[in-house]
Design a protein around this motif. Structure first.
Motif, PDB file in Angstrom:
ATOM      1  N   PRO A  63    -134.237 -37.360 -28.067  1.00 48.87           N
ATOM      2  CA  PRO A  63    -133.393 -37.749 -29.198  1.00 48.87           C
ATOM      3  C   PRO A  63    -132.770 -39.125 -28.980  1.00 48.87           C
ATOM      4  N   VAL A  64    -132.750 -39.921 -30.060  1.00 46.13           N
ATOM      5  CA  VAL A  64    -132.198 -41.270 -30.003  1.00 46.13           C
ATOM      6  C   VAL A  64    -130.938 -41.371 -30.853  1.00 46.13           C
ATOM      7  N   THR A  65    -131.000 -40.840 -32.079  1.00 47.93           N
ATOM      8  CA  THR A  65    -129.857 -40.901 -32.982  1.00 47.93           C
ATOM      9  C   THR A  65    -130.038 -39.845 -34.078  1.00 47.93           C
ATOM     10  N   ALA A  66    -129.002 -39.663 -34.877  1.00 54.26           N
ATOM     11  CA  ALA A  66    -129.072 -38.749 -36.027  1.00 54.26           C
ATOM     12  C   ALA A  66    -128.706 -39.524 -37.282  1.00 54.26           C
ATOM     13  N   ARG A  67    -129.447 -39.260 -38.366  1.00 52.65           N
ATOM     14  CA  ARG A  67    -129.189 -39.895 -39.663  1.00 52.65           C
ATOM     15  C   ARG A  67    -129.570 -38.936 -40.769  1.00 52.65           C
ATOM     16  N   GLU A  68    -128.749 -38.901 -41.807  1.00 54.40           N
ATOM     17  CA  GLU A  68    -129.057 -38.114 -43.003  1.00 54.40           C
ATOM     18  C   GLU A  68    -129.430 -36.667 -42.693  1.00 54.40           C
ATOM     19  N   VAL A  71    -132.753 -35.730 -36.963  1.00 54.33           N
ATOM     20  CA  VAL A  71    -132.703 -36.297 -35.620  1.00 54.33           C
ATOM     21  C   VAL A  71    -133.897 -37.231 -35.445  1.00 54.33           C
ATOM     22  N   LEU A  72    -133.628 -38.473 -35.054  1.00 57.91           N
ATOM     23  CA  LEU A  72    -134.681 -39.437 -34.749  1.00 57.91           C
ATOM     24  C   LEU A  72    -134.905 -39.405 -33.248  1.00 57.91           C
ATOM     25  N   SER A  73    -136.136 -39.172 -32.858  1.00 57.92           N
ATOM     26  CA  SER A  73    -136.481 -39.038 -31.449  1.00 57.92           C
ATOM     27  C   SER A  73    -137.676 -39.914 -31.126  1.00 57.92           C
ATOM     28  N   ARG A  74    -137.937 -40.064 -29.853  1.00 57.50           N
ATOM     29  CA  ARG A  74    -139.125 -40.754 -29.365  1.00 57.50           C
ATOM     30  C   ARG A  74    -139.919 -39.798 -28.482  1.00 57.50           C
ATOM     31  N   THR A  75    -141.246 -39.938 -28.575  1.00 64.88           N
ATOM     32  CA  THR A  75    -142.120 -39.197 -27.663  1.00 64.88           C
ATOM     33  C   THR A  75    -142.220 -40.000 -26.368  1.00 64.88           C
ATOM     34  N   THR A  77    -144.681 -41.534 -25.378  1.00 67.51           N
ATOM     35  CA  THR A  77    -145.465 -42.752 -25.635  1.00 67.51           C
ATOM     36  C   THR A  77    -144.728 -43.732 -26.539  1.00 67.51           C
ATOM     37  N   GLY A  78    -143.528 -43.386 -26.995  1.00 61.68           N
ATOM     38  CA  GLY A  78    -142.738 -44.277 -27.833  1.00 61.68           C
ATOM     39  C   GLY A  78    -142.838 -44.022 -29.324  1.00 61.68           C
ATOM     40  N   ARG A  79    -143.664 -43.074 -29.727  1.00 61.22           N
ATOM     41  CA  ARG A  79    -143.797 -42.751 -31.157  1.00 61.22           C
ATOM     42  C   ARG A  79    -142.466 -42.239 -31.691  1.00 61.22           C
ATOM     43  N   LEU A  80    -142.099 -42.698 -32.881  1.00 62.96           N
ATOM     44  CA  LEU A  80    -140.889 -42.230 -33.547  1.00 62.96           C
ATOM     45  C   LEU A  80    -141.195 -40.932 -34.281  1.00 62.96           C
ATOM     46  N   VAL A  81    -140.364 -39.916 -34.056  1.00 62.37           N
ATOM     47  CA  VAL A  81    -140.505 -38.628 -34.727  1.00 62.37           C
ATOM     48  C   VAL A  81    -139.143 -38.250 -35.295  1.00 62.37           C
ATOM     49  N   VAL A  82    -139.112 -37.995 -36.592  1.00 57.50           N
ATOM     50  CA  VAL A  82    -137.897 -37.568 -37.265  1.00 57.50           C
ATOM     51  C   VAL A  82    -138.061 -36.096 -37.610  1.00 57.50           C
ATOM     52  N   THR A  83    -137.108 -35.269 -37.198  1.00 63.82           N
ATOM     53  CA  THR A  83    -137.144 -33.837 -37.515  1.00 63.82           C
ATOM     54  C   THR A  83    -135.876 -33.464 -38.270  1.00 63.82           C
ATOM     55  N   ARG A  84    -136.055 -32.540 -39.208  1.00 62.76           N
ATOM     56  CA  ARG A  84    -134.940 -32.095 -40.028  1.00 62.76           C
ATOM     57  C   ARG A  84    -135.180 -30.652 -40.416  1.00 62.76           C
ATOM     58  N   LEU A 102    -138.951 -46.583 -42.134  1.00 60.62           N
ATOM     59  CA  LEU A 102    -139.690 -47.816 -42.403  1.00 60.62           C
ATOM     60  C   LEU A 102    -138.800 -49.060 -42.439  1.00 60.62           C
ATOM     61  N   SER A 103    -137.545 -48.904 -42.854  1.00 58.99           N
ATOM     62  CA  SER A 103    -136.688 -50.078 -42.996  1.00 58.99           C
ATOM     63  C   SER A 103    -135.766 -50.317 -41.806  1.00 58.99           C
ATOM     64  N   GLU A 104    -135.467 -49.279 -41.057  1.00 57.02           N
ATOM     65  CA  GLU A 104    -134.560 -49.412 -39.925  1.00 57.02           C
ATOM     66  C   GLU A 104    -135.141 -48.728 -38.700  1.00 57.02           C
ATOM     67  N   PRO A 105    -136.246 -49.249 -38.183  1.00 60.00           N
ATOM     68  CA  PRO A 105    -136.863 -48.578 -37.032  1.00 60.00           C
ATOM     69  C   PRO A 105    -135.929 -48.575 -35.817  1.00 60.00           C
ATOM     70  N   VAL A 106    -135.988 -47.498 -35.072  1.00 64.12           N
ATOM     71  CA  VAL A 106    -135.221 -47.379 -33.845  1.00 64.12           C
ATOM     72  C   VAL A 106    -136.029 -48.012 -32.724  1.00 64.12           C
ATOM     73  N   THR A 107    -135.435 -48.939 -32.007  1.00 67.49           N
ATOM     74  CA  THR A 107    -136.144 -49.619 -30.924  1.00 67.49           C
ATOM     75  C   THR A 107    -136.382 -48.648 -29.777  1.00 67.49           C
ATOM     76  N   PRO A 108    -137.636 -48.554 -29.301  1.00 67.45           N
ATOM     77  CA  PRO A 108    -137.926 -47.662 -28.179  1.00 67.45           C
ATOM     78  C   PRO A 108    -137.181 -48.119 -26.929  1.00 67.45           C
ATOM     79  N   LYS A 109    -136.717 -47.137 -26.160  1.00 66.30           N
ATOM     80  CA  LYS A 109    -136.062 -47.433 -24.895  1.00 66.30           C
ATOM     81  C   LYS A 109    -137.023 -47.190 -23.767  1.00 66.30           C
ATOM     82  N   GLU A 110    -136.791 -47.850 -22.664  1.00 65.06           N
ATOM     83  CA  GLU A 110    -137.637 -47.664 -21.491  1.00 65.06           C
ATOM     84  C   GLU A 110    -137.481 -46.247 -20.967  1.00 65.06           C
TER      85      GLU A 110
END
Length: 112
Positions: A63-68, A71-75, A77-84, A102-110
């Motif tokens: 998990p990276v952050t929560a919006r609307e 939960v916005l998460s990263r795999t 491999t860095g893929r963005l996955v949003v679950t609700r 699409l408009s506010e991508p979350v930057t992948p962390k190391e």
């Protein structure tokens, strides 16, 4: 990710409880092939989300952050996955989540 491509997966309408697992599995079978290229995913409903991720070989989300309400998460491999949760949000909420991705991508962390 190349371009502004995002695959959104959801079950629309009422689902009879005794058919939920089969329906989630069938939806995952149909959706996973179009998402093998690493694009961002917006997944609703726990069973559906897990089934799609299983088909794609994703065992872990960070998990990276929560919006609307999602939960916005990263795999790994860095893929963005949003679950609700499937029961959350109105008719436009899935579209709103795709727009956020699409408009506010979350930057992948190391990886740690």
């Amino acid at each position: 990710m190349g371009g502004a491509r995002c695959a959104a997966v959801s079950i629309d309408g009422e689902v009879r409880p005794h058919l939920a697992t089969r329906l989630a599995s069938a939806l995952a079978d149909a959706a996973a092939p179009s998402a093998v290229d690493g694009r961002a995913l917006v997944l609703t409903g726990g069973e559906t989300a897990r089934a799609v991720l299983d088909r794609l070989g994703v065992a872990r989300l960070r998990p990276v952050t929560a919006r609307e309400g999602a939960v916005l998460s990263r795999t790994e491999t860095g893929r963005l996955v949003v679950t609700r949760p499937g029961s959350f949000g109105g008719p436009a909420s899935l579209t709103d989540l795709v727009r956020i991705v699409l408009s506010e991508p979350v930057t992948p962390k190391e990886p740690r």
